[in-house]
Design a protein around this motif. Structure first.
Motif, PDB file in Angstrom:
ATOM      1  N   TRP A 167       0.896  -1.246   0.065  1.00 10.36           N
ATOM      2  CA  TRP A 167       0.217   0.028  -0.033  1.00 10.36           C
ATOM      3  C   TRP A 167       0.721   1.304  -0.155  1.00 10.36           C
ATOM      4  N   PRO A 168       0.363   2.425  -0.765  1.00 10.08           N
ATOM      5  CA  PRO A 168       1.347   3.593  -0.666  1.00 10.08           C
ATOM      6  C   PRO A 168       1.412   4.220   0.647  1.00 10.08           C
ATOM      7  N   ALA A 169       0.394   3.909   1.665  1.00 10.72           N
ATOM      8  CA  ALA A 169       0.573   4.458   3.058  1.00 10.72           C
ATOM      9  C   ALA A 169       1.809   3.743   3.542  1.00 10.72           C
ATOM     10  N   LEU A 170       1.766   2.464   3.503  1.00  6.63           N
ATOM     11  CA  LEU A 170       2.646   1.629   4.310  1.00  6.63           C
ATOM     12  C   LEU A 170       4.184   1.895   3.685  1.00  6.63           C
ATOM     13  N   LEU A 171       4.395   2.202   2.316  1.00  6.16           N
ATOM     14  CA  LEU A 171       5.772   2.360   1.925  1.00  6.16           C
ATOM     15  C   LEU A 171       6.170   3.539   2.302  1.00  6.16           C
ATOM     16  N   HIS A 172       5.150   4.702   2.414  1.00  8.43           N
ATOM     17  CA  HIS A 172       5.567   5.889   2.733  1.00  8.43           C
ATOM     18  C   HIS A 172       6.279   6.071   4.330  1.00  8.43           C
ATOM     19  N   VAL A 202      11.192  -2.817   4.727  1.00  4.85           N
ATOM     20  CA  VAL A 202      10.845  -2.391   6.229  1.00  4.85           C
ATOM     21  C   VAL A 202       9.181  -2.336   5.931  1.00  4.85           C
ATOM     22  N   ALA A 203       8.354  -2.308   4.981  1.00  6.62           N
ATOM     23  CA  ALA A 203       6.936  -2.459   4.788  1.00  6.62           C
ATOM     24  C   ALA A 203       6.729  -3.914   4.999  1.00  6.62           C
ATOM     25  N   ALA A 204       7.720  -4.879   4.461  1.00  8.78           N
ATOM     26  CA  ALA A 204       7.308  -6.300   5.125  1.00  8.78           C
ATOM     27  C   ALA A 204       7.439  -6.582   6.523  1.00  8.78           C
ATOM     28  N   TRP A 205       8.211  -5.769   7.283  1.00  5.97           N
ATOM     29  CA  TRP A 205       8.418  -5.869   8.676  1.00  5.97           C
ATOM     30  C   TRP A 205       7.116  -5.059   9.272  1.00  5.97           C
ATOM     31  N   LEU A 206       6.664  -3.730   8.952  1.00 10.05           N
ATOM     32  CA  LEU A 206       5.666  -3.282   9.228  1.00 10.05           C
ATOM     33  C   LEU A 206       4.381  -4.118   9.207  1.00 10.05           C
ATOM     34  N   GLU A 207       4.340  -4.824   8.249  1.00  9.83           N
ATOM     35  CA  GLU A 207       3.129  -5.650   7.711  1.00  9.83           C
ATOM     36  C   GLU A 207       2.816  -6.738   8.694  1.00  9.83           C
ATOM     37  N   ARG A 208       3.937  -7.091   9.571  1.00 12.60           N
ATOM     38  CA  ARG A 208       3.885  -8.208  10.281  1.00 12.60           C
ATOM     39  C   ARG A 208       3.720  -7.840  11.788  1.00 12.60           C
ATOM     40  N   ASP A 209       2.920  -6.689  12.041  1.00 13.35           N
ATOM     41  CA  ASP A 209       2.232  -6.136  13.368  1.00 13.35           C
ATOM     42  C   ASP A 209       3.848  -5.645  14.143  1.00 13.35           C
ATOM     43  N   LEU A 210       4.628  -5.050  13.433  1.00 16.46           N
ATOM     44  CA  LEU A 210       5.680  -4.378  14.256  1.00 16.46           C
ATOM     45  C   LEU A 210       5.541  -2.858  13.984  1.00 16.46           C
ATOM     46  N   VAL A 215      11.012  -1.455  14.345  1.00 19.64           N
ATOM     47  CA  VAL A 215      11.900  -1.835  13.210  1.00 19.64           C
ATOM     48  C   VAL A 215      13.181  -0.922  13.441  1.00 19.64           C
ATOM     49  N   ARG A 216      13.092   0.302  13.792  1.00 16.02           N
ATOM     50  CA  ARG A 216      14.216   1.327  13.968  1.00 16.02           C
ATOM     51  C   ARG A 216      15.133   0.601  14.920  1.00 16.02           C
ATOM     52  N   HIS A 217      14.842  -0.034  15.913  1.00 18.06           N
ATOM     53  CA  HIS A 217      15.478  -0.562  17.090  1.00 18.06           C
ATOM     54  C   HIS A 217      15.943  -1.854  16.673  1.00 18.06           C
ATOM     55  N   ALA A 218      15.645  -2.482  15.650  1.00 16.46           N
ATOM     56  CA  ALA A 218      16.368  -3.757  15.097  1.00 16.46           C
ATOM     57  C   ALA A 218      17.180  -3.584  14.323  1.00 16.46           C
ATOM     58  N   LEU A 219      17.191  -2.391  13.388  1.00  9.91           N
ATOM     59  CA  LEU A 219      18.190  -2.230  12.379  1.00  9.91           C
ATOM     60  C   LEU A 219      19.325  -1.174  13.013  1.00  9.91           C
ATOM     61  N   THR A 220      19.075  -0.513  14.130  1.00 13.39           N
ATOM     62  CA  THR A 220      20.344   0.173  14.461  1.00 13.39           C
ATOM     63  C   THR A 220      21.048  -0.346  15.795  1.00 13.39           C
ATOM     64  N   GLN A 242      16.983 -11.059   9.598  1.00  8.99           N
ATOM     65  CA  GLN A 242      16.308 -11.068  10.832  1.00  8.99           C
ATOM     66  C   GLN A 242      14.681 -10.742  10.655  1.00  8.99           C
ATOM     67  N   LEU A 243      14.192 -11.200   9.607  1.00  7.19           N
ATOM     68  CA  LEU A 243      12.798 -10.717   9.126  1.00  7.19           C
ATOM     69  C   LEU A 243      12.001 -11.667  10.157  1.00  7.19           C
ATOM     70  N   PRO A 244      11.245 -11.031  10.923  1.00  5.21           N
ATOM     71  CA  PRO A 244      10.215 -11.852  12.049  1.00  5.21           C
ATOM     72  C   PRO A 244       9.246 -12.571  11.017  1.00  5.21           C
ATOM     73  N   PRO A 245       8.624 -14.004  12.158  1.00  3.67           N
ATOM     74  CA  PRO A 245       7.692 -14.695  11.387  1.00  3.67           C
ATOM     75  C   PRO A 245       6.303 -13.759  11.222  1.00  3.67           C
ATOM     76  N   PRO A 246       5.312 -14.428  10.256  1.00  2.00           N
ATOM     77  CA  PRO A 246       4.191 -13.456  10.175  1.00  2.00           C
ATOM     78  C   PRO A 246       3.375 -13.718  11.576  1.00  2.00           C
ATOM     79  N   PRO A 247       2.300 -12.869  12.092  1.00  7.90           N
ATOM     80  CA  PRO A 247       1.621 -12.980  13.116  1.00  7.90           C
ATOM     81  C   PRO A 247       0.699 -14.146  13.045  1.00  7.90           C
ATOM     82  N   PRO A 248       0.226 -14.735  13.931  1.00  4.32           N
ATOM     83  CA  PRO A 248      -0.589 -16.059  13.915  1.00  4.32           C
ATOM     84  C   PRO A 248      -1.941 -15.507  13.432  1.00  4.32           C
TER      85      PRO A 248
END
Length: 305
Positions: A167-172, A202-210, A215-220, A242-248
């Motif tokens: 989604w454009p909002a997610l990528l933004h 990063v959008a794939a991480w946010l899509e998994r309920d993070l 996400v910022r903490h995992a990258l830094t 370090q991609l987390p698993p998808p939510p249940p």
């Protein structure tokens, strides 16, 4: 008159060959030049090439000075003032000898500026002029280009995870997370091209309920102390490794109960029952189907389901 004189030699005698030599030894054929009495060195020695020691154009002072410079340790001062204090020759003769060595390639002197702004002379001694220097100059010489000058090709970044719904909002939001990394570590300054490449990861991480903070903490977190040559490549690796698993998967929610139908009055027994439309109750419909008589009057007041 016919008496022979026995003391007179019968013929002239030739000169003794041995008298031609000062020491009187006729078989001694010693060379007239230098004779070497060498001992093989096993320590504290320097190898000097004959091309320097027997150079046809260098002066004796230049040859000796070159041998001295090649024999000292790395970092020893060999400027004119130091050499003049070390040898009896004056600064003028030593400077002339250094220029000879520089002209024939046995010495290279360059002036460089240090980090503090001071200008120093760096001296490089060559035991074989034109051997190593030619290779270094060839390595430093830029290769001949057959195509027009252009920017060097960038190394491709590793692939990153892709969201299932970009989604454009997610990528933004993902781009905002990447742009804010430099506030936590200045080494994570990314170009617009790098941010565009990393945003789907990063959008794939946010899509998994993070959350963006997670996400910022995992990258830094736990970055290396040394300078980051390719920070975008490091972030791409972390986004993938370090991609987390998808939510249940959540079970579907039960449908909400609909509104209860209103009360209706049965046309056959005048009892109240719930139905979306007026008509007969269930019991009246069953009696009509079986041909049973009407119920007693006492049961008319009971509410049917």
């Amino acid at each position: 008159m016919d008496t022979e004189n026995p003391s007179a030699p019968a013929r002239s005698q030739s000169r003794n060959r041995g008298k031609k030599h000062p020491d009187g030894h006729p078989d001694d054929r010693r060379p007239a030049g230098v004779v070497h009495d060498h001992v093989r060195h096993t320590e504290n020695f320097t190898v000097i090439g004959n091309d320097l020691a027997q150079h046809q154009e260098l002066s004796l002072l230049a040859i000796g000075l070159a041998c001295y410079i090649q024999s000292v340790r790395r970092g020893t001062a060999v400027d004119i003032k130091t050499l003049a204090a070390r040898f009896p020759e004056g600064p003028t003769r030593i400077a002339s000898a250094l220029r000879e060595l520089e002209a024939h390639g046995y010495l290279r002197r360059t002036r460089e500026r240090t980090t503090t702004g001071r200008i120093v002379t760096r001296t490089v001694s060559c035991n074989r002029p034109g051997h190593r220097g030619a290779r270094e100059q060839a390595a430093r010489r830029p290769a001949r280009r057959t195509e027009p000058d252009g920017p060097a090709p960038r190394k491709r970044l590793p692939a990153v995870p892709q969201p299932s719904h970009p989604w454009p909002a997610l990528l933004h939001t993902a781009v905002e997370v990447l742009a804010g990394l430099r506030r936590h570590d200045p080494r994570l300054l990314l170009s617009a091209t790098d941010a565009e490449h990393l945003a789907p990861g990063v959008a794939a991480w946010l899509e998994r309920d993070l959350t963006p903070t997670a996400v910022r903490h995992a990258l830094t977190a736990n970055l290396p102390d040394e300078p980051l040559v390719r920070p975008a490549a490091l972030l791409a690796h972390r986004l993938t490794a370090q991609l987390p698993p998808p939510p249940p998967v959540r079970p579907p929610a039960a449908p909400a109960p609909g509104p209860r139908p209103p009360l209706q009055t049965c046309d056959g027994c005048d009892r109240a029952f719930r139905a979306p439309q007026p008509g007969r109750c269930r019991e009246c419909r069953e009696r009509e189907a079986t041909g049973t008589s009407k119920p007693p009057e006492a049961e008319k007041t009971r509410v049917a389901g």
